[in-house]
Design a protein around this motif. Structure first.
Motif, PDB file in Angstrom:
ATOM      1  N   GLU A 188       0.822  -1.203   0.000  1.00  0.00           N
ATOM      2  CA  GLU A 188       0.000   0.000   0.000  1.00  0.00           C
ATOM      3  C   GLU A 188       0.860   1.259   0.000  1.00  0.00           C
ATOM      4  O   GLU A 188       0.525   2.255  -0.659  1.00  0.00           O
ATOM      5  N   ILE A 189       1.967   1.229   0.729  1.00  0.00           N
ATOM      6  CA  ILE A 189       2.895   2.365   0.701  1.00  0.00           C
ATOM      7  C   ILE A 189       3.463   2.540  -0.700  1.00  0.00           C
ATOM      8  O   ILE A 189       3.521   3.658  -1.234  1.00  0.00           O
ATOM      9  N   ASP A 190       3.888   1.436  -1.323  1.00  0.00           N
ATOM     10  CA  ASP A 190       4.436   1.526  -2.675  1.00  0.00           C
ATOM     11  C   ASP A 190       3.408   2.082  -3.657  1.00  0.00           C
ATOM     12  O   ASP A 190       3.756   2.815  -4.589  1.00  0.00           O
ATOM     13  N   ALA A 191       2.119   1.762  -3.443  1.00  0.00           N
ATOM     14  CA  ALA A 191       1.058   2.212  -4.342  1.00  0.00           C
ATOM     15  C   ALA A 191       0.888   3.728  -4.325  1.00  0.00           C
ATOM     16  O   ALA A 191       0.351   4.299  -5.279  1.00  0.00           O
ATOM     17  N   VAL A 192       1.352   4.379  -3.275  1.00  0.00           N
ATOM     18  CA  VAL A 192       1.280   5.839  -3.213  1.00  0.00           C
ATOM     19  C   VAL A 192       2.027   6.464  -4.388  1.00  0.00           C
ATOM     20  O   VAL A 192       1.655   7.523  -4.906  1.00  0.00           O
ATOM     21  N   GLY A 193       3.082   5.797  -4.849  1.00  0.00           N
ATOM     22  CA  GLY A 193       3.893   6.345  -5.925  1.00  0.00           C
ATOM     23  C   GLY A 193       3.325   6.148  -7.310  1.00  0.00           C
ATOM     24  O   GLY A 193       3.841   6.722  -8.283  1.00  0.00           O
ATOM     25  N   VAL A 194       2.280   5.345  -7.441  1.00  0.00           N
ATOM     26  CA  VAL A 194       1.668   5.136  -8.752  1.00  0.00           C
ATOM     27  C   VAL A 194       1.089   6.456  -9.249  1.00  0.00           C
ATOM     28  O   VAL A 194       0.405   7.159  -8.511  1.00  0.00           O
ATOM     29  N   GLY A 195       1.386   6.789 -10.469  1.00  0.00           N
ATOM     30  CA  GLY A 195       0.891   8.053 -11.002  1.00  0.00           C
ATOM     31  C   GLY A 195       1.975   9.086 -11.170  1.00  0.00           C
ATOM     32  O   GLY A 195       1.698  10.283 -11.191  1.00  0.00           O
ATOM     33  N   GLY A 196       3.226   8.629 -11.266  1.00  0.00           N
ATOM     34  CA  GLY A 196       4.299   9.541 -11.624  1.00  0.00           C
ATOM     35  C   GLY A 196       5.221   9.962 -10.515  1.00  0.00           C
ATOM     36  O   GLY A 196       6.073  10.834 -10.728  1.00  0.00           O
ATOM     37  N   LEU A 197       5.089   9.373  -9.309  1.00  0.00           N
ATOM     38  CA  LEU A 197       5.991   9.704  -8.217  1.00  0.00           C
ATOM     39  C   LEU A 197       7.097   8.650  -8.110  1.00  0.00           C
ATOM     40  O   LEU A 197       6.865   7.465  -8.337  1.00  0.00           O
ATOM     41  N   ASP A 198       8.284   9.108  -7.736  1.00  0.00           N
ATOM     42  CA  ASP A 198       9.407   8.209  -7.517  1.00  0.00           C
ATOM     43  C   ASP A 198       9.674   8.089  -6.021  1.00  0.00           C
ATOM     44  O   ASP A 198       9.665   9.103  -5.307  1.00  0.00           O
ATOM     45  N   PRO A 199       9.937   6.874  -5.518  1.00  0.00           N
ATOM     46  CA  PRO A 199      10.315   6.751  -4.109  1.00  0.00           C
ATOM     47  C   PRO A 199      11.704   7.327  -3.861  1.00  0.00           C
ATOM     48  O   PRO A 199      12.629   7.088  -4.632  1.00  0.00           O
ATOM     49  N   VAL A 200      11.830   8.086  -2.805  1.00  0.00           N
ATOM     50  CA  VAL A 200      13.129   8.630  -2.389  1.00  0.00           C
ATOM     51  C   VAL A 200      13.711   7.758  -1.284  1.00  0.00           C
ATOM     52  O   VAL A 200      14.844   7.302  -1.360  1.00  0.00           O
ATOM     53  N   ARG A 201      12.919   7.511  -0.264  1.00  0.00           N
ATOM     54  CA  ARG A 201      13.292   6.573   0.784  1.00  0.00           C
ATOM     55  C   ARG A 201      12.035   6.114   1.504  1.00  0.00           C
ATOM     56  O   ARG A 201      11.105   6.885   1.703  1.00  0.00           O
ATOM     57  N   ILE A 202      12.033   4.832   1.857  1.00  0.00           N
ATOM     58  CA  ILE A 202      10.926   4.251   2.613  1.00  0.00           C
ATOM     59  C   ILE A 202      11.520   3.599   3.844  1.00  0.00           C
ATOM     60  O   ILE A 202      12.266   2.627   3.739  1.00  0.00           O
ATOM     61  N   GLU A 203      11.201   4.170   4.992  1.00  0.00           N
ATOM     62  CA  GLU A 203      11.767   3.708   6.258  1.00  0.00           C
ATOM     63  C   GLU A 203      10.749   2.865   7.014  1.00  0.00           C
ATOM     64  O   GLU A 203       9.573   3.217   7.089  1.00  0.00           O
ATOM     65  N   ASP A 204      11.218   1.784   7.568  1.00  0.00           N
ATOM     66  CA  ASP A 204      10.429   0.909   8.431  1.00  0.00           C
ATOM     67  C   ASP A 204      10.962   1.134   9.846  1.00  0.00           C
ATOM     68  O   ASP A 204      12.052   0.677  10.187  1.00  0.00           O
ATOM     69  N   ILE A 205      10.211   1.872  10.656  1.00  0.00           N
ATOM     70  CA  ILE A 205      10.720   2.389  11.926  1.00  0.00           C
ATOM     71  C   ILE A 205      10.106   1.631  13.102  1.00  0.00           C
ATOM     72  O   ILE A 205       8.887   1.531  13.221  1.00  0.00           O
TER      73      ILE A 205
END
Length: 225
Positions: A188-205
């Protein structure tokens, strides 16, 4: 004095009633109005900005001068005030009119423009309009549906060259949750980028005593149309 566990129980009951009535976002206004009347408390109101947003701002030190930001589902305004303090011209919105009225009263003279609006149906002029979009613990407050629609709408607020920060409780695929909140999977977090966004960093805290969190940063390439 309403105990935290009592406030969470009341919020959960209101959410269940709204979902059963086919109005999965209606419980927000009911909750804020009940809190305003002294009948309960807002479980996520800690009187200060999100710890995880503040950490991000301190580490990344975004330069807000001459730029604009939007805070999604701003609640009572603490995160919005933090963002405005970074120099961004800041809009903060919530679906609950009572939340917006309370935020305005809580921060008199604020530079933040507080507005009532719905992420599922944002004003057309907000499309790709913001250099910084902040979403903290809002997606997790939505059941699915309509969470998938909210995820799809979120990235559309980010301007070319802009940044989106998402903070949410984390869960593993298949892990059962009984919300609110409904913790998010990595998919679901990865799906946020659908639509032209690139992931910069995804932290699991994991930072006790706080529940496990995602803190995800995305950007829209400056060449995006």
């Amino acid at each position: 004095m309403i105990r935290p566990d009592e406030a969470e129980e009341i919020a959960g009951r209101m959410a269940a009633e709204s979902i059963a009535a086919g109005d999965p976002t209606g419980w927000f206004e009911r909750l804020y109005a009940a809190a305003e009347a002294g009948e309960t408390a807002v479980p996520w109101d800690r009187g200060e900005p999100s710890r995880f947003l503040a950490q991000w701002a301190e580490t990344r030190a975004p330069a807000g001068a001459g730029k604009c930001a939007v805070v999604v589902g701003c609640g009572l305004g603490e995160d919005a005030e933090l963002v405005a303090g970074l120099g961004f011209e800041t809009v903060a919105f919530d679906i609950s009119p009572t939340a917006i009225a309370t935020a305005r009263r809580r921060f008199p003279g604020s530079a933040v423009r507080y507005e009532t609006a719905d992420l599922l149906d944002p004003p057309p002029e907000w499309h790709q309009a913001y250099d910084l979009v902040v979403e903290s613990l809002i997606l997790q407050a939505l059941p699915d549906p309509p969470r998938r629609d909210a995820i799809a709408r979120l990235g559309g607020l980010v301007a070319p060259g802009g940044t989106l920060i998402v903070i949410a409780r984390a869960r593993e695929p298949g892990q059962q949750v009984h919300g609110p909140p409904w913790a998010l999977t990595r998919a679901e977090i990865d799906a946020v980028g659908v639509g032209g966004l690139d992931p910069v960093r995804i932290e699991d805290i994991t930072e006790p005593p706080w529940p496990r969190r995602w803190r995800a940063e995305f950007c829209r390439p400056s060449t995006s149309s």
